[in-house]
Design an enzyme around this catalytic site. Structure first.
Site, mmCIF file in Angstrom:
data_model
loop_
_atom_site.group_PDB
_atom_site.id
_atom_site.type_symbol
_atom_site.label_atom_id
_atom_site.label_comp_id
_atom_site.label_asym_id
_atom_site.label_seq_id
_atom_site.Cartn_x
_atom_site.Cartn_y
_atom_site.Cartn_z
ATOM 1 N N LYS A 148 21.886 -37.178 12.715
ATOM 2 C CA LYS A 148 20.664 -37.876 12.647
ATOM 3 C C LYS A 148 20.281 -38.492 11.344
ATOM 4 O O LYS A 148 20.521 -37.726 10.407
ATOM 5 C CB LYS A 148 19.457 -36.971 13.422
ATOM 6 N N SER B 107 12.446 -38.408 19.120
ATOM 7 C CA SER B 107 12.959 -39.185 18.202
ATOM 8 C C SER B 107 14.495 -39.442 17.914
ATOM 9 O O SER B 107 14.961 -40.055 17.213
ATOM 10 C CB SER B 107 12.241 -38.923 16.930
ATOM 11 N N SER C 224 11.536 -33.624 19.653
ATOM 12 C CA SER C 224 12.515 -34.637 19.450
ATOM 13 C C SER C 224 13.897 -34.407 19.751
ATOM 14 O O SER C 224 14.811 -35.419 19.491
ATOM 15 C CB SER C 224 12.344 -35.047 17.878
#
Ligand SMILES: [Zn+2]
Lengths: 467, 468
Positions: free
Chosen positions: B61, B136, B160
């Site tokens: 990420k 996210s 997330s």
């Protein structure tokens, strides 16, 4: 009306740890700009602080020396504000749960001890240094551009806050000097004002003598010398008294002290009514100093400077005792045998004037020198004193060679001089006693300054008075 | 050419150790998959052409710092920023030979539940590109679901990892707070942020967790794991006490199809030998979300202060320092970070602190106690991970509150610092449904064991049909 000043101090002291407070960058002055930096102290994305344990230990030590309670649980907080010298946008500091609280510092004085209350002592990190280029006055407003040196960012800093217990500029100066010496003796800071490793802010207000009200106070910032502190406070006291006596009101403000300038300038401060939005630092767990560690630190404290002043005062007068201790010369004084007052005077005055580091002087040898001070020529004494900091200094090397005290050696010289100056001898005998100095001078000249002036004086009188 | 769609990390690794493929060939296969499918999905913000290591690839990420590889946290304010150091999790992956294949898309600064808040365009759900992948960590979960990486790391502050894992039909773990280092992770809300694995199987998840977990001297909030990570093998749930918190399973807004799949999974627990019972978490579910939206923005308002244009990242530089701050931050931050910075700044302001941040911290203690009580009676608590399946792009962008509610079930255990595992447990309207398994602190091994047994029994096909 008589006015009483009410004064409190906030003192910042840089700890002389090897590394910064929350990263492993080296501390120290004089490194090229931004050379002592890393992602942590430059606040790059993702970095986390790791507290310097030595700095925590030292703050506890200081807290104990200030008579503070050591918190069983202390918390770091974030103090949020935007400024280029503040890379994270927050300073890691302590807020409502500091390491050290509720202390009391004994300030000895001529009339007795005064207890100066310590509100708190806490640990935080220093900001970077902004250098404003162009524009006026070195301030950010109006500067063409601002350069930032992050070497100082993250240096461990202790903030000490006192109660408003000080009552004069002179007392405040003495308090600050003694506090500085205490910090130095703990070995936790150089507390050098020149290098900025100690700086203080002072709050000043005045009130009618006998009243216990607290009137509006002003803050003097950026003071970096004891004399400036005394000057600045005195000036501020007088200014406030004049305002009240003129029927006015003192306005709460922060004043930037400029030495030599008639009045301190109001500071256009980044802090005007700032809301720092404190929050507990979520990147750090609370500090929980183990009780054994605190007790051990307490046991290791030793005699504090304030207690030492009281002890030395019994053999000297207060001024000399305080001077010796706050200048860090009392150690040598105590190592040096001999007449206490004579030793104190030599250590305080002549040795200081000679620019010698008292820690390098051998007390035993200095004692011999002090003992001989009145017997030997001044030049010889000063020469010996100047060498007393050398590792292999021996007093007798200087004393033996320096003094001719033997009458059998001096008498022929004296007689020769008297014979060569019969007019003056006659004048002396006729009552011009002031001529004695002339004869002493001649003998000293003849002996190259090595004659013992006491012996010369005695013998001259005896020989002149004989006939 | 190797088919990366179905390949688990364990299988990929077996290809390498068995000598059937070289590490470079495997890397190239995933690169080819990215070239083929990512133009439609936008899972990656940066793809690496080469990467050191002798093992299998991993996607990270973009909130995870990678030295010399662009790391933006999905924000314009960090566009082009090259970290000067590796995050601890990056280092730990590299130490095991894992090769960074790219940096995945995300909601800006991890603030969002759909990956639509990325400054670089939304990621699309591999199951239906008209829908969001969740967020996210939507780039990471979509990349694993689409076979663009055998596994990935995400980060979970308020759901997330768990929520996008559910919406993309993959496995996601939010570890116990303090077990995975945050050093080098671009901070959003420090007391909640935790990096977690995104994988196709629970066994892969356990393995990747074992790679990244454990105390880090650079993060003083981390601890050593009390017990080593066990790769799960058991296929039954005998002896396991499974609690079904009523409020987490009956909350308003849970879609019937989601409830149906989750109920079936709970029934399956019973069949596998677990002892199933009901329990209650009334305050955790009612106050979890509001409490989160005080604490997380407060910390974020402080964490995001360093993006000031002085040292790195974007600088818009008109006259004067104040203008520089204002214009840099105005131009660099998107709407959601701005919204949360304002919320947090307000909540921390003098006079409001006690009523907001202070009060939220107290409520957090209550939530912790409530979960602790429930977890005395049960080993694992189960619920849907997300109240809904993947929703269409744009459906919630105009209504932040509706978007926030997407994490209403994932947030409460996070507030208590507890680990949570999301596994796919079925389909609703052709889209994956996630089952959330919650355990006490440091109970990851129990979650892996339960998740693995369920996974075997459920036999969920992780490959989106449209890609198969
Ligand atoms: Zn540093």
């Amino acid at each position: 009306m008589t006015w009483e000043p009410v004064i409190g101090c906030e003192i910042h002291v840089h700890l002389k740890t090897q590394t910064k407070m929350f990263c492993r960058c080296a501390t120290g002055f004089g490194a090229p700009e931004n050379s002592s930096t890393c992602p942590v102290c430059l606040a790059h994305p993702g970095v986390l602080p790791v507290p310097n344990e030595r700095a925590i230990e030292w703050t506890i030590k200081l807290g104990l020396a200030l008579g503070c309670d050591i918190a069983p649980r202390a918390v770091f907080h974030r103090k949020n504000y935007f400024y280029p010298d503040n890379p994270k946008g927050y300073q890691i500091s302590q807020y409502d749960e500091p390491l050290c609280m509720s202390g009391s510092f004994l300030l000895p004085g001529v009339g007795g001890d005064t207890e100066i209350g310590i509100v708190r002592a806490h640990l935080e990190e220093d900001a970077a240094k902004n250098v404003h280029m162009g524009g006026g006055e070195g301030r950010i407003h109006g500067a063409d551009r601002t350069l930032v040196d992050f070497n100082r960012a993250g240096m461990p800093l202790v903030e000490i806050v006192t109660q408003p217990h000080l009552r004069s500029s002179e007392q405040t100066k003495r308090f600050l000097q003694l506090l500085r010496q205490t910090v130095r003796e703990l070995g936790i800071s150089d507390a050098e004002m020149q290098e900025g490793s100690m700086r203080f802010d002072v709050n000043v207000s005045v009130r009618p003598e006998g009243s216990d009200e607290l009137r509006t106070r002003t803050e003097l910032k950026n003071i970096n010398s004891f004399n400036f502190a005394a000057q600045g406070i005195e000036r501020e006291i007088q200014r406030q008294i004049a305002i009240y006596e003129g029927g006015g009101e003192v306005v709460q403000e922060t004043l930037h002290f400029v030495p030599g300038q008639e009045h301190a300038a109001p500071l256009r401060s980044k802090e005007e009514a700032q809301d720092y939005r404190y929050l507990p630092e979520p990147d750090l767990v609370p500090i929980e100093p183990p009780a054994e560690m605190v007790e051990q630190a307490r046991a290791e404290l030793g005699e504090l400077p304030s207690a030492r002043i009281r002890r030395l005062e019994t053999e000297l007068d207060f001024g000399l005792a305080e001077g010796l201790v706050t200048s860090g010369r009392d150690g040598l004084y105590e190592r040096t045998p001999g007449d206490r007052r004579a030793v104190a005077n030599v250590v305080m005055n002549e040795l200081a004037a000679a620019g010698l580091d008292p820690t390098e002087v051998n007390g035993e040898e200095l004692g011999k020198l002090v003992e001989a001070r009145d017997r030997i020529p001044r030049e010889a004494f000063m020469k010996a004193l100047g060498a007393s900091g050398d590792g292999d200094f021996k007093a007798e090397d200087y004393l033996g060679e320096a003094v001719i005290a033997d009458e059998s050696e001096l008498d022929p010289v004296i007689e020769r001089i008297l014979a060569a100056n019969d007019e003056n001898v006659a004048a002396y005998r006729a009552g011009k006693q002031g001529l004695l100095g002339f004869f002493v001078g001649q003998v000293m000249k003849e002996t190259g300054g090595k004659a013992d002036p006491k012996v010369v004086n005695t013998r001259l009188r005896e020989l002149l008075d004989r006939s | 050419m190797i088919d990366t769609l179905r390949l688990t990390a364990k299988e990929a690794n077996a290809l390498l150790t068995g000598g059937e493929l070289s590490s470079d060939e495997l890397f190239a296969a995933y690169r080819a998959a990215i070239d083929e499918r990512d133009p439609d999905l936008n899972c990656f913000l940066h793809v690496c052409d080469e990467s050191p290591g002798a093992g299998i690839p991993i996607a990270l990420k973009d909130v995870i710092g990678t030295k010399g590889i662009p790391t933006t946290a999905g924000s314009k304010i960090l566009e082009g920023y090259l970290p000067v150091y590796d995050a601890t999790v990056t280092e730990r992956c590299q130490a095991r030979g894992l090769r960074t294949i790219g940096k995945t898309n995300m909601d800006e600064f991890a603030m969002g539940s759909s990956t639509e808040n990325s400054a670089f365009g939304p990621t699309r759900n591999p199951w239906d590109p008209s829908r969001v992948p969740g967020g996210s960590s939507g780039g990471s979960t979509a990349a694993v679901a689409a076979g663009l990486a055998p596994w990935a790391l995400g980060s979970d502050t308020g759901g997330s990892v768990k929520q996008p894992a559910a919406l993309c039909g993959v496995v996601g773990l939010r570890p116990t707070y303090g077990t995975v280092s945050r050093y080098g992770i671009i901070a959003f809300a420090s007391s909640l942020d935790q990096v977690g694995p995104v994988t196709k199987t629970v066994a892969d998840c356990a393995f990747l967790y074992s790679v990244i977990a454990g105390r880090d001297p650079c993060d003083t909030t981390t601890v050593d794991l009390p017990h080593p990570v066990e790769i799960p093998e058991a296929e039954d749930l005998r002896g396991l006490r499974v609690g079904v918190p009523r409020e987490l399973n009956e909350a308003e807004g849970i879609e019937p199809g989601v409830t149906e799949s989750v109920q079936a999974a709970i029934e399956l627990c019973r069949e596998l030998g677990a002892e199933v019972g009901e329990c209650e978490l009334p305050r955790s579910v009612e106050y979890g979300l509001p409490c989160y939206y005080l604490i997380a923005p407060s910390e974020a308002s402080s964490n995001l202060a360093r993006y000031d244009g002085v040292r790195f990242g974007l600088r818009v530089s008109p006259d004067g320092i104040r203008a520089m701050y204002e214009e840099t931050r105005d131009e660099g931050f998107g709407d959601e970070p701005k919204r949360r910075i304002m919320l947090g700044t307000y909540a921390l302001s003098a006079g409001y602190y006690e009523a907001y941040y202070g009060q939220a911290q107290k409520v957090r203690t209550v939530i912790r106690q409530e979960f602790a009580a429930a977890l005395e009676r049960f080993d694992v608590l189960v619920s849907p991970t997300s109240p809904t399946v993947a929703f269409p792009l744009g459906a919630k962008t105009e209504n932040p509150l509706a978007m926030y509610l997407s994490d209403v079930l994932a947030i409460p255990p996070n507030m208590a610092g507890l680990p949570g595992l999301s596994i796919p447990c079925g389909l609703s309207e052709g889209l994956p449904v996630g089952l959330q398994l919650i355990g006490p602190q440091f109970s990851e091994n129990v979650l892996f064991r339960a998740g693995h047994a369920l996974e075997q029994a459920l036999a969920f096909d992780v490959v989106p049909p449209r890609l198969a």
